[in-house]
Scaffold this motif. Structure first.
Motif, PDB file in Angstrom:
ATOM      1  N   ASN A   1     -12.923 -34.848 -25.121  1.00  0.00           N
ATOM      2  CA  ASN A   1     -12.643 -33.821 -26.120  1.00  0.00           C
ATOM      3  C   ASN A   1     -13.829 -32.908 -26.419  1.00  0.00           C
ATOM      4  N   LEU A   2     -15.030 -33.339 -26.070  1.00  0.00           N
ATOM      5  CA  LEU A   2     -16.231 -32.525 -26.283  1.00  0.00           C
ATOM      6  C   LEU A   2     -16.953 -32.367 -24.946  1.00  0.00           C
ATOM      7  N   PRO A   3     -16.430 -31.524 -24.055  1.00  0.00           N
ATOM      8  CA  PRO A   3     -17.033 -31.355 -22.726  1.00  0.00           C
ATOM      9  C   PRO A   3     -18.510 -30.984 -22.822  1.00  0.00           C
ATOM     10  N   GLY A   4     -19.317 -31.705 -22.073  1.00  0.00           N
ATOM     11  CA  GLY A   4     -20.763 -31.479 -22.117  1.00  0.00           C
ATOM     12  C   GLY A   4     -21.508 -32.596 -22.817  1.00  0.00           C
ATOM     13  N   ILE A   5     -20.793 -33.412 -23.575  1.00  0.00           N
ATOM     14  CA  ILE A   5     -21.424 -34.566 -24.234  1.00  0.00           C
ATOM     15  C   ILE A   5     -21.137 -35.819 -23.410  1.00  0.00           C
ATOM     16  N   THR A   6     -22.195 -36.532 -23.091  1.00  0.00           N
ATOM     17  CA  THR A   6     -22.085 -37.794 -22.353  1.00  0.00           C
ATOM     18  C   THR A   6     -22.517 -38.934 -23.264  1.00  0.00           C
ATOM     19  N   ILE A   7     -21.701 -39.955 -23.315  1.00  0.00           N
ATOM     20  CA  ILE A   7     -22.021 -41.150 -24.105  1.00  0.00           C
ATOM     21  C   ILE A   7     -22.188 -42.343 -23.172  1.00  0.00           C
ATOM     22  N   GLU A   8     -23.339 -42.955 -23.220  1.00  0.00           N
ATOM     23  CA  GLU A   8     -23.555 -44.193 -22.480  1.00  0.00           C
ATOM     24  C   GLU A   8     -23.519 -45.363 -23.457  1.00  0.00           C
ATOM     25  N   LEU A   9     -23.068 -46.511 -22.997  1.00  0.00           N
ATOM     26  CA  LEU A   9     -22.972 -47.700 -23.841  1.00  0.00           C
ATOM     27  C   LEU A   9     -24.000 -48.736 -23.417  1.00  0.00           C
ATOM     28  N   GLU A  10     -24.597 -49.366 -24.408  1.00  0.00           N
ATOM     29  CA  GLU A  10     -25.537 -50.465 -24.168  1.00  0.00           C
ATOM     30  C   GLU A  10     -25.087 -51.640 -25.021  1.00  0.00           C
ATOM     31  N   THR A  11     -24.706 -52.736 -24.385  1.00  0.00           N
ATOM     32  CA  THR A  11     -24.216 -53.903 -25.116  1.00  0.00           C
ATOM     33  C   THR A  11     -25.301 -54.956 -25.258  1.00  0.00           C
ATOM     34  N   MET A  12     -25.202 -55.725 -26.344  1.00  0.00           N
ATOM     35  CA  MET A  12     -26.202 -56.751 -26.648  1.00  0.00           C
ATOM     36  C   MET A  12     -25.648 -57.667 -27.718  1.00  0.00           C
ATOM     37  N   PRO A  13     -26.231 -58.857 -27.919  1.00  0.00           N
ATOM     38  CA  PRO A  13     -25.808 -59.712 -29.026  1.00  0.00           C
ATOM     39  C   PRO A  13     -25.964 -58.993 -30.361  1.00  0.00           C
ATOM     40  N   LYS A  14     -25.123 -59.365 -31.313  1.00  0.00           N
ATOM     41  CA  LYS A  14     -25.132 -58.683 -32.606  1.00  0.00           C
ATOM     42  C   LYS A  14     -26.516 -58.683 -33.242  1.00  0.00           C
ATOM     43  N   LYS A  15     -27.214 -59.815 -33.182  1.00  0.00           N
ATOM     44  CA  LYS A  15     -28.529 -59.907 -33.808  1.00  0.00           C
ATOM     45  C   LYS A  15     -29.467 -58.844 -33.260  1.00  0.00           C
ATOM     46  N   ASN A  16     -29.439 -58.634 -31.942  1.00  0.00           N
ATOM     47  CA  ASN A  16     -30.308 -57.628 -31.332  1.00  0.00           C
ATOM     48  C   ASN A  16     -29.885 -56.217 -31.708  1.00  0.00           C
ATOM     49  N   ARG A  17     -28.555 -56.012 -31.784  1.00  0.00           N
ATOM     50  CA  ARG A  17     -28.070 -54.703 -32.190  1.00  0.00           C
ATOM     51  C   ARG A  17     -28.531 -54.368 -33.599  1.00  0.00           C
ATOM     52  N   VAL A  18     -28.430 -55.339 -34.524  1.00  0.00           N
ATOM     53  CA  VAL A  18     -28.877 -55.119 -35.897  1.00  0.00           C
ATOM     54  C   VAL A  18     -30.376 -54.839 -35.938  1.00  0.00           C
TER      55      VAL A  18
END
Length: 566
Positions: free
Chosen positions: A432-449
């Motif tokens: 819906n927003l051509p030109g914007i790229t989103i990459e995902l990085e997953t990790m345990p919740k504790k590390n995300r916090v």
């Protein structure tokens, strides 16, 4: 306090209708079997029984968690999973009863001054699991740790919410911890002084941050405090027998030294961390779990089962944009991102667990105001999905920022549901927003916090569960400098409203305070401080034969003291 209790009773009666699980749950005991959190009774991936029942006796409850316990230090813990285990093994001045109201726990009685500024608690004759008595000094020590700048507790702000005398100045380093308004008059008498009256003060006292810690034991344990059964004392219904940081199994057994142990039916609780919902359900079907959480297609598959329960929870899931990252300081870009993904599709096609679209910062069924109405009943909605407007905002942002393309990484915890939601949002934004790229990085919740707390992120899919039944439990997060203000947003008008609602003129005028909190929410939402996604619902399976688990949407999510298992 009578009017306060009446308002809270109205709130919790509503929650009883719509809820069933902690920080998203029903405020009455279940009449079913098992509930989903974590259970060490099954080995992840095999469903093989490891004998957890025998480890804690014959009727231990086996519960699934989908994230690890982050900390069992009551003044350090910040997440609902840790809070649940802490409430199993530790008890504060109050607990929350089956109807959702505060009930005396370690406190045997309380005297309140007419001006609402002084509470004098008399403690029960209770003892820690090493045989030493629970004293007023244990609360003084713990609460001083909570506000000590050297400890730097992420939850120190809750002492300010409680308006404990001098908490704000102590946290800011302007006064010493010994000036906190809490004193041990003698071993069994605790005196608490407030700066201004707090109508929900007694409910706050059930929150884990205010749980006691024995100073001598803490000192002896040193840096290892709270990391193993040998470094944790219990004064609650259960005590730890197996635990280490980031463990996938946590085993508890009934605490014979608990003051009310005669009313505890379960021989123990076995938690197991199983992040994959299919694996968890296999363990449930094999009889290795009593309580399990469902997601996605599982909900449709099992929703007609008599052991299925659907609950509206208190958790708000949202995306936090780090405004120190280039581009995200731009309001038009934030608006574009916030409006670009289909929230209805997320709740109806991905989650399917009773979650609802969140077009707000303060969830529904959280608290009722002086008018007796839920906060959401008389407030607006914000940042509703609108893909065409999102494109217009993106064009404006491109012009203002002088860019045609942008790329951001969104950090996400490694649970199945969080990843599914993040992948959908990623696809929606990019389409819906051509030109914007989103990459995902997953990790345990504790590390995300930890990453979000340190500001080491660009976008973060995160959540917040209510600590107490008042809009402030959300709105206080976004004041300048708050440790949970992950996006580093700052607005002086907003700060003034929140400060006055906590300690100023608004704190003394309930009706004006309520209206001001509505205004504060609008300020935050109009500035797209966060991008709301959904308010959590929980789909859980509970084995028949399990009864008396209390589920609460505020504070401690699940309480097992009165639970039974046949």
């Amino acid at each position: 306090m009578g009017k306060v209790k009446k308002r809270m009773a109205i709130f919790f009666s509503l929650v009883m209708v719509f809820s069933l699980t902690a920080c998203g749950g029903k405020n009455t005991p279940t009449e079913a079997n098992t509930a989903a959190t974590d259970s060490p009774a099954a080995t992840e991936g095999t469903g093989e029984n490891t004998g957890a029942d025998s480890a804690a006796g014959g009727n231990a409850l086996n519960v699934q968690f989908d994230v690890e316990v982050a900390s069992l230090d009551p003044q350090i813990a910040t997440d609902g999973t840790s809070f649940e285990v802490l409430s199993d093994i530790t008890e504060g001045l109050y607990t929350i009863d089956a109807s959702g109201l505060p009930a005396l726990a370690m406190a045997d009685g309380v005297q309140k001054s007419d001006d609402g500024l002084t509470y004098t608690f008399t403690l029960k004759d209770a003892k820690w699991s090493n045989g030493t008595p629970v004293t007023a000094a244990d609360f003084v020590f713990a609460w001083r740790r909570l506000v000590d700048p050297k400890v730097a507790s992420e939850y120190s702000f809750i002492a300010e919410i409680a308006n404990i005398k001098n908490a704000t100045d102590i946290i800011a380093g302007k006064k010493g911890i010994e000036e906190l308004g809490v004193t041990a008059k003698d071993e069994k008498t605790l005196v608490v002084q407030l700066d201004v009256p707090v109508p929900f003060f007694e409910s706050l006292m059930a929150f884990p941050s205010f749980m006691p810690v024995n100073e001598a034991f803490f000192t002896q344990a040193g840096d290892s405090y709270g990391t193993s059964p040998d470094t944790i004392l219990s004064n609650g219904a259960f005590k730890l027998t197996s635990y280490e940081p980031a463990a996938t199994t946590i085993t508890l057994e009934k605490n014979p030294d608990y003051w009310d142990t005669g009313k505890v039916s379960l021989s123990g609780i076995n938690y197991q961390v199983i992040k994959d919902s299919q694996t968890a359900m296999l363990s449930y079907q094999n009889g290795d779990l009593d309580v399990v959480t469902l997601s996605g297609e599982q909900v449709e598959q099992f929703q007609s089962d008599p052991e299925f329960h659907n609950i509206m929870a208190g958790y708000l899931w949202y995306i936090s944009p780090n405004q120190k990252v280039k581009g995200l300081e731009n309001l038009n870009l934030r608006m574009a991102l916030a409006l670009s993904y289909d929230k209805s599709a997320i709740v109806s096609s991905i989650l399917k667990d009773g979650s609802i679209v969140a077009d707000f910062a303060v969830p529904t069924l959280l608290a009722t105001g002086p008018d007796g109405k839920d906060f959401r009943e008389t407030t607006g909605t914000y940042l509703s999905t609108d893909k065409e407007k999102a494109k217009d905002y993106w064009k404006k942002a491109q012009s203002e920022l002088g860019v045609s393309k942008l790329k951001y990484t969104m950090i996400v915890e490694d649970t199945e549901s969080a990843q599914n939601v993040a992948q959908f949002i990623q696809a929606e934004i990019q389409a819906n927003l051509p030109g914007i790229t989103i990459e995902l990085e997953t990790m345990p919740k504790k590390n995300r916090v930890e990453r979000m707390q340190s500001g080491d992120f660009e976008l973060g899919l995160t959540r917040w569960g209510p600590d107490y039944a008042d809009p402030m439990t959300y709105l206080d997060m976004w004041v300048t400098g708050n440790s949970n203000n992950y996006g580093f947003w700052s607005n002086s008008e907003y700060d003034k409203i929140i400060e006055s609602a906590k300690k100023g003129d608004l704190a003394l005028d309930p009706a004006a305070r309520w209206d001001a909190l509505k205004k504060a929410e609008k300020i935050a939402m109009d500035d797209a401080v966060i991008f709301p996604v959904y308010q959590k619902g929980d789909a859980v399976m509970i084995k028949s034969g399990v009864e008396g688990i209390e589920f609460h949407s505020v504070g401690i999510n699940r309480i097992y003291k009165d639970a039974t298992k046949k």
